[in-house]
Each structure stands twice: as structure tokens, then as C-alpha cells.
Design an enzyme around this catalytic site. Structure first.
Site, PDB file in Angstrom:
ATOM      1  CB  CYS A 190      -0.925  -0.022   1.214  1.00  0.00           C
ATOM      2  SG  CYS A 190      -2.047   1.369   1.243  1.00  0.00           S
ATOM      3  CE  LYS A 195      -0.481  -7.143  -5.207  1.00  0.00           C
ATOM      4  NZ  LYS A 195      -0.919  -5.817  -4.779  1.00  0.00           N
ATOM      5  CG  ASN A 211       0.541  -6.876  -9.427  1.00  0.00           C
ATOM      6  OD1 ASN A 211       0.565  -6.049  -8.517  1.00  0.00           O
ATOM      7  ND2 ASN A 211      -0.417  -6.898 -10.326  1.00  0.00           N
ATOM      8  CG  ASP A 267       1.997  -1.915 -16.255  1.00  0.00           C
ATOM      9  OD1 ASP A 267       1.160  -1.383 -15.498  1.00  0.00           O
ATOM     10  OD2 ASP A 267       3.118  -1.435 -16.471  1.00  0.00           O
TER      11      ASP A 267
HETATM   12  C1  LIG Z   1      -8.755   0.452  -6.753  1.00  0.00           C
HETATM   13  C2  LIG Z   1      -7.566  -0.363  -6.374  1.00  0.00           C
HETATM   14  C3  LIG Z   1      -7.553  -1.017  -5.154  1.00  0.00           C
HETATM   15  C4  LIG Z   1      -6.469  -1.801  -4.789  1.00  0.00           C
HETATM   16  N1  LIG Z   1      -6.511  -2.450  -3.625  1.00  0.00           N
HETATM   17  C5  LIG Z   1      -5.507  -3.312  -3.314  1.00  0.00           C
HETATM   18  C6  LIG Z   1      -5.562  -4.100  -2.149  1.00  0.00           C
HETATM   19  O1  LIG Z   1      -6.495  -4.009  -1.352  1.00  0.00           O
HETATM   20  N2  LIG Z   1      -4.552  -4.981  -1.933  1.00  0.00           N
HETATM   21  C7  LIG Z   1      -3.487  -5.117  -2.802  1.00  0.00           C
HETATM   22  O2  LIG Z   1      -2.594  -5.933  -2.583  1.00  0.00           O
HETATM   23  N3  LIG Z   1      -3.397  -4.348  -3.885  1.00  0.00           N
HETATM   24  C8  LIG Z   1      -4.377  -3.473  -4.162  1.00  0.00           C
HETATM   25  N4  LIG Z   1      -4.298  -2.727  -5.306  1.00  0.00           N
HETATM   26  C9  LIG Z   1      -3.114  -2.873  -6.168  1.00  0.00           C
HETATM   27  C10 LIG Z   1      -3.296  -3.977  -7.215  1.00  0.00           C
HETATM   28  O3  LIG Z   1      -3.530  -5.226  -6.583  1.00  0.00           O
HETATM   29  C11 LIG Z   1      -2.068  -4.119  -8.089  1.00  0.00           C
HETATM   30  O4  LIG Z   1      -0.971  -4.470  -7.275  1.00  0.00           O
HETATM   31  C12 LIG Z   1      -1.709  -2.841  -8.820  1.00  0.00           C
HETATM   32  O5  LIG Z   1      -2.852  -2.206  -9.320  1.00  0.00           O
HETATM   33  C13 LIG Z   1      -0.741  -3.150  -9.976  1.00  0.00           C
HETATM   34  O6  LIG Z   1      -1.267  -4.129 -10.821  1.00  0.00           O
HETATM   35  P1  LIG Z   1      -2.005  -3.733 -12.197  1.00  0.00           P
HETATM   36  O7  LIG Z   1      -0.989  -2.983 -13.047  1.00  0.00           O
HETATM   37  O8  LIG Z   1      -2.412  -5.063 -12.783  1.00  0.00           O
HETATM   38  O9  LIG Z   1      -3.141  -2.862 -11.845  1.00  0.00           O
HETATM   39  C14 LIG Z   1      -5.355  -1.914  -5.665  1.00  0.00           C
HETATM   40  C15 LIG Z   1      -5.358  -1.234  -6.880  1.00  0.00           C
HETATM   41  C16 LIG Z   1      -6.429  -0.460  -7.228  1.00  0.00           C
HETATM   42  C17 LIG Z   1      -6.401   0.243  -8.559  1.00  0.00           C
END
Ligand SMILES: Cc1cc2nc3c(=O)[nH]c(=O)nc-3n(C[C@H](O)[C@H](O)[C@H](O)COP(=O)(O)O)c2cc1C
Length: 355
Positions: free
Chosen positions: A85, A127, A188, A190
């Protein structure tokens, strides 16, 4: 994903294809205090297996107690610990993506969770991000520590906290982590299309991928992923009519989950722009859908969409959801100077559940 992956959205996604669908993040303190909102977030559909729960915590004792509660009450089959986070109010206190820098504290947290989960055979995964910023990378050491403390797998969001959600994820860091660890590494960052997932595995050697923003307004991405991972080339390109049918189902599932139309519809509204991204739908209809207040109204508005419009292929591969700019990472005074201090940071627990 906080605010997104509730029972309703997970069900919609599960209906599309296989995978591990993780519930919204729940804070360990809220769980230990049996906060009603947190307890409600740890709920799964009757047929949902494995029940995958993500926890957040900064205090090994609280994390251990929360995992014991989960295990003793048989609430989940898998526990993921979130150290990714980047929210300033969390890192400012030493929580979230700032925490792995304090490596002894990080180890104690992971170990506490693993120890509490082990008797029930519940795997604990971790994570994390690459680190605080490019000068304070933690992922290789944190990955080794997590594996040494018994984590069953490590997922890396290949950005630093300073990057937030900006730019592109550094997949080379995923390769480096894969080379450094014996436990499975999940990459993880993109994955916008199924072919990105295939490419990530090929480029990094990762054992699996974690999808975040790519499934916003596109639950059928999981059908594409299932196809891609079994070597099939077909990809879902739903017409606007087919998207409307999924939106309708999502709305109905949310109302069922929240137990009433006002709450279910209010939660549905945030998904509208993601579903309609790239489709030629007028501003007035978009606005009406984004302020929908009942299922009857939702049905009526969805009926006004031109069902025959083909999928806007120009949005394929494009980022969706948050893409905010990089920013300074605020940390507690002296946080960077002593990596081995392991006092629990004060006030770094999120008071509520969320990301
Ligand atoms: C609206 C939103 C909420 C998210 N909440 C969490 C969460 O609760 N726990 C977590 O590990 N990652 C959270 N993430 C991060 C995503 O799991 C991910 O790590 C991040 O978006 C990068 O991956 P992506 O490029 O596929 O989006 C959140 C992302 C977004 C956009």
C-alpha cells in the site's frame, strides 16, 4: 482490490474463468476487534474455493491473532499479506510499502502469520512492491525473508511506493526475484490483456501473474487468461449488448450482496466508466448510468445502449483505473536510518479496511 473485489465482483470474474480471486483487503486490527464491516468482508460465496483472504497488519501479535481467528473459525483457505500500500497516510506511519524496509519487523509479521496458519495447513503468501523508491529497494531481501519465514509464494508489484500507479512496471525486477527465490514468484503490474500475462511469464520466468486494474470493467479478462494459458488464441470482444448483459448481472449481484438496491446500485456506479470505456455512448446516458439508483432504472438505461456496437478494439492494451503520478513517500522520522529496529510503528494500522 479494496472497494472492488467483493463477493459480487469475484463471482462475476469466477464465472468467466479459473484463477485465485482474492477478497478485499481486511485489516488485522479490525478483524481481531471483530469490527462488523471487516467481518462482513471475510465472507465468501458458498461454492467459492479456495477462499482467498488478504490481510494488512503492522503488529506481529495482532497479525498472529487475526490469522488464528481466521483459522479457528475456518474463514479462509489462503491468506495473503499485503505490504504494497503506497497511501501516504499509511507509509507516513511506517505501514504498507514502507514496512519491509524494517526487515526484522517484516520477518516477525510474516512468521507470526505462517505460524498461526500452519496447523490448519493454510498457505500464507506475501504481496509487496519493489521498495520505497529507487534508492531504497527492498524486494530481493524481503522476498528471501518472506520465503525463509515460510511464505508459500511471493507476489511482486514491480513498482516502488514512490511510483504509486504511474509509468510502467519493471518486469526485470520480477525476473530478478524469480532468480533469487525457491518459492513461487507471481508477477504483478500492467497485465492489461491475456497476452501480457503470457509475455510476462515468458520474459520473467514467473510462476503466475497477479491482475489488478486490467479486470476493471472487464471480468471477461479471466476467460481470455484461461484461453491464453491453455494455448488458445480466442479472445473475448463483447459487443455493447453483451457488455450491457454483464453490467446488468453485476448490478444484480451487488444488490444481492449488499442486501438492498440503494447500496448495491451505489457500488455499481464506480464500474460504469470502466465498462463503457471506448464505446460510443453519449454523456447523458453515461451520467445517468453512473448515478443509477435502482435495478429497474439500470435495466431501463442499459436498454438504451445500442446492442450491436462492436467492442472498441482501440482500448485493448490501454491502462484503466488509477494511473496517478509519482510522489514523495512520507515516512516516520528516522525510519530509514535503522533497518533493524523492530518496534511496532504507532498508528500505522489502517483504522478501517481498504487499500
Ligand atoms: C482500486 C484499487 C484497489 C487496490 N486495492 C488493493 C488491495 O487491497 N490490496 C493489494 O494488494 N493491492 C491493491 N491494489 C493494487 C493492485 O492489486 C495491483 O498491485 C496494482 O494495481 C498493480 O497491478 P495492475 O498494473 O495489474 O493494476 C489496488 C489497486 C487499485 C487500482
Amino acid at each position: 482490490m479494496a472497494g472492488i473485489t467483493n463477493v459480487a465482483f469475484r463471482r462475476l470474474c469466477r464465472e468467466q474463468g479459473g484463477g485465485l480471486f482474492v477478497c478485499e483487503m481486511v485489516t488485522t486490527r479490525a478483524l481481531v476487534e471483530r469490527n462488523p464491516r471487516a467481518m462482513r468482508m471475510v465472507v465468501f460465496d458458498a461454492g467459492e474455493r479456495p477462499r482467498s483472504l488478504q490481510l494488512y497488519g503492522v503488529d506481529p501479535a495482532v497479525v498472529g491473532a487475526a490469522v488464528r481467528l481466521v483459522v479457528d473459525s475456518d474463514l479462509a483457505d489462503h491468506i495473503d499479506l499485503n505490504f504494497g500500500c503506497p497511501v501516504p497516510k499509511v507509509t507516513r506511519k511506517g505501514g504498507g510499502a514502507a514496512l519491509p524496509w524494517r526487515r526484522r519487523l517484516f520477518e516477525r509479521i510474516v512468521r507470526a502469520a505462517v505460524t498461526a496458519a500452519a496447523p490448519a495447513g493454510v498457505p500464507v503468501t506475501v504481496k509487496m512492491r519493489k521498495g520505497i523508491d529507487d534508492d531504497h529497494l527492498t524486494y530481493l531481501e524481503a522476498g528471501r525473508i518472506a520465503a525463509g519465514a515460510g511464505a508459500a509464494a511471493v507476489a511482486l508489484h514491480a513498482r516502488t511506493a514512490a511510483q504509486r500507479y504511474s509509468g510502467t512496471a519493471d518486469w526485470a525486477a520480477i525476473s530478478a526475484l524469480k532468480s533469487a527465490l525457491d518459492v513461487p514468484v507471481l508477477g504483478n503490474g500492467d497485465i492489461w490483456e491475456a497476452d501480457d500475462a503470457v509475455r510476462m511469464l515468458a520474459e520473467t520466468g514467473a510462476d503466475g501473474v497477479v491482475v489488478g486494474r486490467g479486470c476493471l470493467g472487464r471480468p471477461w479478462l479471466f476467460a481470455d487468461l484461461a484461453a491464453a494459458f491453455s494455448g488458445r488464441t480466442e479472445r473475448a470482444l463483447p459487443s455493447l449488448g453483451e457488455v450491457a448483459a454483464i453490467m446488468r448481472r453485476h448490478g444484480h449481484l451487488l444488490v444481492q450482496w449488499f442486501g438492498d438496491e440503494p447500496h448495491g446500485c451505489a457500488d455499481f456506479r464506480k464500474h460504469v466508466a470502466w465498462y463503457l470505456k471506448g464505446f460510443p455512448v453519449g454523456g447523458e446516458l453515461r451520467r445517468a448510468l453512473a448515478s443509477v439508483a435502482s435495478l429497474a432504472e439500470l435495466d431501463d438505461l442499459l436498454g438504451k445502449l445500442d446492442a450491436d456496437v462492436a467492442y472498441p478494439v482501440e482500448v485493448l492494451g490501454q491502462p484503466r483505473g488509477r494511473t496517478n503520478s509519482p510522489g514523495k513517500v512520507y515516512l516516520p522520522e528516522g525510519w530509514l536510518t535503522d533497518r533493524d529496529a523492530d518496534a511496532v510503528p504507532d498508528g500505522a494500522e489502517l483504522d478501517d479496511s481498504g487499500g
